[in-house]
Design a protein around this motif. Structure first.
Motif, PDB file in Angstrom:
ATOM      1  N   TYR A 618      -8.765  29.275  87.085  1.00  0.00           N
ATOM      2  CA  TYR A 618      -9.192  30.568  87.635  1.00  0.00           C
ATOM      3  C   TYR A 618     -10.675  30.465  87.967  1.00  0.00           C
ATOM      4  O   TYR A 618     -11.466  29.901  87.194  1.00  0.00           O
ATOM      5  CB  TYR A 618      -8.982  31.706  86.639  1.00  0.00           C
ATOM      6  CG  TYR A 618      -9.697  32.981  87.056  1.00  0.00           C
ATOM      7  CD1 TYR A 618      -9.203  33.758  88.108  1.00  0.00           C
ATOM      8  CD2 TYR A 618     -10.879  33.376  86.438  1.00  0.00           C
ATOM      9  CE1 TYR A 618      -9.870  34.901  88.519  1.00  0.00           C
ATOM     10  CE2 TYR A 618     -11.548  34.528  86.839  1.00  0.00           C
ATOM     11  CZ  TYR A 618     -11.036  35.286  87.881  1.00  0.00           C
ATOM     12  OH  TYR A 618     -11.696  36.413  88.297  1.00  0.00           O
ATOM     13  N   SER A 619     -11.052  31.017  89.115  1.00  0.00           N
ATOM     14  CA  SER A 619     -12.463  31.048  89.485  1.00  0.00           C
ATOM     15  C   SER A 619     -12.800  32.364  90.182  1.00  0.00           C
ATOM     16  O   SER A 619     -11.969  32.936  90.904  1.00  0.00           O
ATOM     17  CB  SER A 619     -12.828  29.873  90.387  1.00  0.00           C
ATOM     18  OG  SER A 619     -12.176  29.968  91.632  1.00  0.00           O
ATOM     19  N   SER A 650      -9.714  33.135  92.803  1.00  0.00           N
ATOM     20  CA  SER A 650      -8.737  32.064  93.034  1.00  0.00           C
ATOM     21  C   SER A 650      -7.977  31.750  91.749  1.00  0.00           C
ATOM     22  O   SER A 650      -8.579  31.637  90.674  1.00  0.00           O
ATOM     23  CB  SER A 650      -9.440  30.793  93.523  1.00  0.00           C
ATOM     24  OG  SER A 650     -10.098  31.025  94.747  1.00  0.00           O
ATOM     25  N   TYR A 651      -6.666  31.615  91.883  1.00  0.00           N
ATOM     26  CA  TYR A 651      -5.789  31.238  90.774  1.00  0.00           C
ATOM     27  C   TYR A 651      -4.990  30.019  91.239  1.00  0.00           C
ATOM     28  O   TYR A 651      -4.477  30.007  92.363  1.00  0.00           O
ATOM     29  CB  TYR A 651      -4.826  32.359  90.406  1.00  0.00           C
ATOM     30  CG  TYR A 651      -5.476  33.716  90.196  1.00  0.00           C
ATOM     31  CD1 TYR A 651      -5.770  34.167  88.909  1.00  0.00           C
ATOM     32  CD2 TYR A 651      -5.791  34.531  91.280  1.00  0.00           C
ATOM     33  CE1 TYR A 651      -6.364  35.411  88.716  1.00  0.00           C
ATOM     34  CE2 TYR A 651      -6.385  35.780  91.095  1.00  0.00           C
ATOM     35  CZ  TYR A 651      -6.666  36.209  89.816  1.00  0.00           C
ATOM     36  OH  TYR A 651      -7.270  37.439  89.621  1.00  0.00           O
ATOM     37  N   SER A 652      -4.868  29.026  90.386  1.00  0.00           N
ATOM     38  CA  SER A 652      -4.103  27.848  90.804  1.00  0.00           C
ATOM     39  C   SER A 652      -3.440  27.181  89.612  1.00  0.00           C
ATOM     40  O   SER A 652      -3.880  27.317  88.462  1.00  0.00           O
ATOM     41  CB  SER A 652      -5.006  26.836  91.522  1.00  0.00           C
ATOM     42  OG  SER A 652      -5.920  26.243  90.635  1.00  0.00           O
ATOM     43  N   MET A 653      -2.366  26.468  89.894  1.00  0.00           N
ATOM     44  CA  MET A 653      -1.683  25.635  88.910  1.00  0.00           C
ATOM     45  C   MET A 653      -1.415  24.283  89.550  1.00  0.00           C
ATOM     46  O   MET A 653      -0.892  24.215  90.672  1.00  0.00           O
ATOM     47  CB  MET A 653      -0.367  26.251  88.443  1.00  0.00           C
ATOM     48  CG  MET A 653       0.300  25.409  87.339  1.00  0.00           C
ATOM     49  SD  MET A 653       1.922  26.031  86.824  1.00  0.00           S
ATOM     50  CE  MET A 653       2.934  25.422  88.182  1.00  0.00           C
ATOM     51  N   TYR A 675      -3.386  30.966  94.588  1.00  0.00           N
ATOM     52  CA  TYR A 675      -3.499  32.288  95.230  1.00  0.00           C
ATOM     53  C   TYR A 675      -4.986  32.577  95.402  1.00  0.00           C
ATOM     54  O   TYR A 675      -5.744  32.608  94.433  1.00  0.00           O
ATOM     55  CB  TYR A 675      -2.851  33.363  94.373  1.00  0.00           C
ATOM     56  CG  TYR A 675      -2.982  34.760  94.962  1.00  0.00           C
ATOM     57  CD1 TYR A 675      -2.098  35.204  95.947  1.00  0.00           C
ATOM     58  CD2 TYR A 675      -3.993  35.623  94.548  1.00  0.00           C
ATOM     59  CE1 TYR A 675      -2.218  36.470  96.491  1.00  0.00           C
ATOM     60  CE2 TYR A 675      -4.111  36.887  95.082  1.00  0.00           C
ATOM     61  CZ  TYR A 675      -3.224  37.314  96.057  1.00  0.00           C
ATOM     62  OH  TYR A 675      -3.355  38.559  96.597  1.00  0.00           O
ATOM     63  N   ASN A 676      -5.412  32.761  96.660  1.00  0.00           N
ATOM     64  CA  ASN A 676      -6.801  33.070  96.973  1.00  0.00           C
ATOM     65  C   ASN A 676      -6.893  34.468  97.563  1.00  0.00           C
ATOM     66  O   ASN A 676      -6.162  34.798  98.507  1.00  0.00           O
ATOM     67  CB  ASN A 676      -7.376  32.071  97.987  1.00  0.00           C
ATOM     68  CG  ASN A 676      -7.524  30.687  97.408  1.00  0.00           C
ATOM     69  OD1 ASN A 676      -7.708  30.531  96.203  1.00  0.00           O
ATOM     70  ND2 ASN A 676      -7.435  29.666  98.254  1.00  0.00           N
ATOM     71  N   GLY A 691      -5.308  38.348 100.726  1.00  0.00           N
ATOM     72  CA  GLY A 691      -5.029  37.155  99.926  1.00  0.00           C
ATOM     73  C   GLY A 691      -3.631  36.664 100.186  1.00  0.00           C
ATOM     74  O   GLY A 691      -2.803  37.362 100.782  1.00  0.00           O
ATOM     75  N   SER A 692      -3.336  35.454  99.751  1.00  0.00           N
ATOM     76  CA  SER A 692      -1.993  34.918  99.957  1.00  0.00           C
ATOM     77  C   SER A 692      -1.701  33.840  98.925  1.00  0.00           C
ATOM     78  O   SER A 692      -2.605  33.198  98.393  1.00  0.00           O
ATOM     79  CB  SER A 692      -1.847  34.330 101.366  1.00  0.00           C
ATOM     80  OG  SER A 692      -2.619  33.152 101.487  1.00  0.00           O
TER      81      SER A 692
END
Length: 817
Positions: A618-619, A650-653, A675-676, A691-692
């Motif tokens: 997460y950022s 921003s969320y990412s895996m 997801y940004n 966002g998408s």
């Protein structure tokens, strides 16, 4: 296994050298020298054997040494007595000499000691292991490029595009895990280049010279604080080996045009001195096709533009790197590195634009032709000193760096406007001269102090001074056919930036848990000066904390947590307010008022069995530097620039795992989901809140079912995504390569094809306020390459590798593009 065993031998010899000999403590005595050789049963020399001198009466060790590659050895300063010589080597049984009576200060030659091959050991030595393409380490993902078939003949840019989580857009902007603002380093040094110039450097770097690519999503305080989405560190091969060795590479490729690449690496190490060099050349002719559809809305109605452009770019890249290290003592090594490039680019562009009040029917058209000659040179020098203060791990390293970039661009433009019936309405001739000079000076020191085996302190300081001088002379041809100055575009921009930085890291490890706490402080002074305009001066002090915690739950389960605060300063090219034209209605312009962006980044990662890795990120970024398209409704022109958006979350895996289907079939899978979301109030008269969700998947297969051959196949899919006001369409591609080693594995030939089905495209749309455009871009991406590599000389023992300290600033160099 031989290099590892040789290292054990070296450690063993050092320990032997530390053992006190009672006779040596009695004061100076006459000494002698013992020489001899180690041979096989076939009377061939045994390379780098471990030789021990033993007392004959009790077999106690007196002295030790390492044999040469010729099988010989020498033992100096031997006091009188009776001795035997013992020899051991990997793959052989031990050998022992007869008793030698040393009774005078003379040279005693021992008859050759013969050793026999050990069948049991040989079976072990013959086992070969290859590094996996992807490796998860404590704080980074490592892509092992060396010996990969896909690296053959490709540039660093081509290889980087295949790294997990990496995306490169139509303008060569690099993103990691869906986020822009990546810091690119080469051998732990910042590159200080704009995106266009960084792309030039990466394309001119031969992929055969790359060892690994490191993806560091959450760097510690030891690194420069720049890079909101992390650091990409490209590590080049550096063979520092005893004796003389080298590697020669030659390759050719064909897509739409022919390409070639050649490189030569040489290394010589003798005694305390190590010298190395690398030179490479690359000719690459590339094609880029762009279609841009856009609408300019005015109170009187809308104007539609349909533009088709074709850009041909013959490029010639020449890189060099020369360095040396000298051991002042066993604990202190000094060195220098000089590297640079001389690149020539020639761009030829032609475009046709249909203009009208409706999409179907045009009332006029624009035809544009341009010729651009570009000459880029870089010279960089580094001096370094590494001092291992004690054997406990206390160490001090110092780096001094200087870099100079000279960029010269000369461009000619012809814009011809035609009526609907095809008759010429107006012809406009323009030309630009835009020299740019960038000077970078840095100095840094890093100190490590271990309080104990489990508690370590790291501290350091860095000072950098960067000055860019960009001059643009724009001329317009008048009715008499003479070129005269165009004061509306001619300008001179000077930018200077100084950064003073310091950091402290404290690391502690327990049985199953380790942590590191750190903080970095950076004080920045910048001054942007546009001639005949007031300067833009900024001063700011920032602190960047970082936290890393790793815990081993058991032998197969590891979990980690990290946090860091980061900054991204605008690259020097983005600050340059000059206007660079594609045609009369399309151009690019910098923004000297850009502010730095700040990011808080969190990451939790889990690793199973040291192989399968899952990372959650997460950022939160403020003052997001983002590319945007603006419209000049008076000129009916659209231009690209950068603005600060307010917030990006921003969320990412990220998931990666190697796998084995059969003994001859292994692979690696990587999936990145993110997801940004972008938010910015008052952007072009409205509030942006968009966002998408997006993802990208990559799978690499390694096949060895044909003896002596290795086949690699890679497939990549990137879903549609959103970046600010732009929407990117999906992308997918497939690459394949095969390699074969021969001549006792000194020679290797590789054949590979990138983008086999020619599907790699960039399709972008934007519908926001006054921005209404659609971009379709197709680069030359399907290329077949054949590459031959030959290694020669001695390659038994590797020596120290060193990276310098000026890489962060180089990644932001602007001007000239």
């Amino acid at each position: 296994m031989k290099p590892f065993t040789n290292k054990l031998h070296l450690i063993y010899i050092l320990l032997l050298a530390l053992l006190p000999a009672a006779g040596f403590a009695q004061g100076p005595k006459p000494s002698a020298k013992i020489t001899g050789s180690i041979i096989t049963a076939e009377n061939k020399p045994v390379e780098f054997a471990t030789v021990s001198l033993l007392r004959a009466k009790d077999s106690s060790v007196v002295k030790g040494t390492l044999g040469t590659d010729k099988g010989t050895y020498t033992l100096n300063n031997i006091v009188p007595g009776n001795y035997v010589v013992k020899a051991t080597a990997v793959g052989y049984t031990k050998g022992v000499s007869k008793t030698i009576a040393v009774n005078a200060p003379a040279t005693f030659t021992v008859p050759a000691i013969s050793v026999r091959a050990s069948a049991k050991t040989l079976k072990t030595v013959n086992i070969q292991t290859a590094k996996p393409l992807l490796e998860r380490k404590l704080d980074r993902m490592v892509m092992n490029v060396e010996n990969s078939a896909l690296a053959a003949g490709n540039s660093a840019m081509d290889i980087l595009e295949r790294a997990p989580g990496i995306s490169i857009d139509k303008d060569d902007n690099i993103s990691l895990n869906g986020k822009n603002g990546v810091t690119v380093m080469i051998n732990d040094k910042l590159t200080y280049l704009s995106s266009a110039q960084l792309a030039t450097l990466l394309r001119s770097t031969d992929g055969n010279n790359i060892a690994t690519i490191e993806l560091i999503t959450n760097p510690s305080a030891k690194y420069d604080a720049s890079g909101n989405s992390g650091i990409i560190n490209i590590k080049l091969k550096k063979n520092r080996q005893v004796g003389t060795s080298g590697t020669l590479t030659a390759g050719a490729g064909y897509g739409i045009f022919w390409k070639d690449n050649e490189s030569l690496s040489l290394n010589h190490k003798e005694g305390k001195l190590n010298i190395y060099t690398n030179i490479s050349h690359n000719d690459e002719n590339r094609e880029n096709n762009i279609n841009i559809k856009r609408v300019v809305q005015q109170s009187a109605g809308s104007t539609y533009f349909d533009q088709n452009s074709r850009l041909i770019s013959p490029n010639h890249y020449n890189n060099y790197r020369v360095g040396a290290d000298y051991d002042l003592s066993k604990k202190n090594t000094i060195g220098f590195v000089v590297n640079g490039y001389t690149n020539f680019e020639s761009d030829s562009s032609s475009s046709a634009t249909r203009i009208g009040k409706t999409i179907a029917v045009g009332d006029s058209s624009l035809k544009s032709n341009s010729q651009s000659l570009q000459h880029y040179t870089n010279f960089a020098a580094n001096m370094n000193d590494r001092w291992q203060i004690d054997t406990l791990g206390q160490e001090l390293s110092i780096d001094l760096d200087y870099s100079r970039f000279n960029n010269e661009v000369n461009a000619n433009y012809l814009n011809s406007i035609y009526f609907a019936n095809g008759s010429l309405k107006q012809a406009e001739y323009l030309r630009n001269q835009s020299p740019s000079i960038i000077n970078i000076r840095t100095a840094k020191a890093d100190y490590t102090y271990p309080f104990s085996k489990t508690l370590k302190l790291e501290a350091g300081a860095k000072f950098s001074n960067v000055k860019t001088d960009n001059n643009l002379l724009a001329e317009l041809r008048n009715a008499s056919g003479n070129y005269v100055n165009d004061p509306s575009r001619t300008n001179h921009f000077i930018y200077q930036e100084k950064i003073d930085a310091g950091y402290v890291n404290l690391g502690k490890s327990y049985k199953n848990t380790s942590f590191q706490l750190g903080v970095r402080a950076e004080y920045t002074t910048s001054n942007g000066y546009l001639v005949n305009s007031p300067p833009v001066v900024k001063h700011y002090l920032d602190f960047f904390p970082s936290v890393f915690i790793n815990h081993s739950i058991n032998k197969k389960n590891d979990i980690g947590f990290s946090y860091s605060r980061r900054i991204d300063r605008p690259d020097y090219g983005s600050l340059n307010p000059f206007v660079f034209y594609l045609d009369k209605y399309t151009y690019q312009q910098g923004n000297p008022f850009l502010k730095p962006q700040y990011t808080h980044a969190l990451e939790v990662d889990y690793t199973w069995n040291k192989t399968i890795n899952v990372a959650l990120n997460y950022s939160h970024t403020t003052d997001v530097i983002n590319q945007i398209i603006l419209t000049d409704t008076v000129k009916k022109a659209s231009y690209q620039t950068n603005l600060n958006l307010q917030v990006q979350n921003s969320y990412s895996m990220n998931f990666s795992s190697p796998y084995t289907i059969a003994k001859w079939w292994t692979g690696n899978a990587n999936v990145n989901m993110f997801y940004n979301k972008f938010e910015s109030n008052g952007l072009l008269g409205a509030n942006l809140n968009d966002g998408s969700f997006a993802y990208q998947a990559r799978a690499t297969q390694n096949l060895t079912f044909i003896k002596g051959y290795r086949i690699e196949v890679t497939g990549v899919y990137r879903s549609a995504r959103t970046n600010g006001i732009f929407n990117m369409k999906e992308q997918y591609t497939a690459d394949a390569g095969v390699s074969h080693s021969f001549a006792n594995k000194r020679a290797n030939i590789k054949l590979n094809m990138s983008d086999i089905f020619n599907t790699r495209r960039n399709n972008v749309t934007s519908m926001y306020q006054s921005v209404n455009l659609e971009v379709h871009q197709k680069n030359e991406s399907r290329v077949t390459r054949l590459t031959f590599t030959y290694s020669f000389g001695n390659n038994k023992i590797k020596a120290r590798q060193h990276q310098t300290g000026a890489d962060a600033e180089k990644s932001r160099v602007g001007g000239g593009n």
